[in-house]
Design a protein around this motif. Structure first.
Motif: not given
Length: 226
Positions: A90, A113, A106, A75, A122, A72-73, A125, A92-93, A50-51
């Motif tokens: 990787g 984070s 996400l 980043e 990043g 995850a993100t 989320t 993104n939301i 999540s982060h």
């Protein structure tokens, strides 16, 4: 689907064939019912993060270096690849990752984070996970926000929410989230792991039950079925 609570915010989701591990804080987690060595034998399909805070990133790299995809993100995915997790993904939301086992999307979370070494992780989320014909919202570390209603509009079999207070929302605010999310089942997390997390999960349970939500307060090592 079976949901096993591993203490703090770590969960193992299983549908009989596939296994997903969320926020694998095992080493150093005083509430963990398992060891990293045991967990590395679980034949996971993916690790979801999540982060990047240490109590959520946890042992992710150990699983990643063993070949398990980390999702995850961008980043976090890039950081994992740089440190030896070649299969990291990787995102993104708003994005959705789809696989044989199901999918994960996400969502926003109101928090911060960064990795234990200070590297930016990043945006934090939440995760909307589809596995075994069930849809679960894992909120990550967050506070109440009105767009949770849009997440709830998807139709949730379960919502997993932090209730520990101080670093996240407390149990009363988490109870208000249920008005927006409208899940069939709610599970509290991120409480009682160490000093500074005073939120009482029973307060959350009472708030949820008053709304007709099946609130299940799990102890580390407990498993519940959806």
């Amino acid at each position: 689907m079976n949901i096993r609570f591993l203490g703090h915010s770590a969960f193992l989701l299983q549908d009989g064939e596939h296994r997903l591990l969320i926020d694998p804080y095992i080493t150093g987690n005083p509430k963990s019912p398992t060891t990293l060595e045991q967990a590395l034998e679980w034949k996971l399909d993916a690790v979801l993060i999540s982060h990047a805070h240490g109590d959520h990133w946890g042992d992710a790299l150990a699983f990643g270096k063993a070949g398990t995809p980390i999702i995850a993100t961008a980043e976090i995915g890039g950081y994992a690849q740089k440190h030896g997790a070649a299969n990291a993904v990787g995102m993104n939301i708003g994005g959705t990752y789809r696989a044989e086992w199901g999918s994960v999307s996400l969502t926003p979370a109101w928090h911060s984070s960064s990795f234990p070494d200070g590297t930016y992780g990043g945006m934090p989320t939440g995760l909307v996970i589809e596995l075994g014909g069930r849809r679960v919202y894992f909120a990550g570390d967050t506070s109440l926000f009105s767009d949770m209603k849009l997440i709830g509009d998807r139709g949730l079999d379960a919502a997993i929410l932090p209730v520990g207070d101080h670093y996240t929302m407390g149990p009363e605010e988490a109870g208000r989230c249920l008005e927006l999310l409208r899940p069939k089942v709610a599970i509290p997390m991120h409480f009682g792991t160490f000093p500074g997390l005073p939120g009482d999960p029973q307060v959350f349970a009472a708030a949820g039950q008053a709304q007709g939500v099946d609130v299940r307060v799990l102890h580390p090592g407990d498993t519940t079925e959806l």
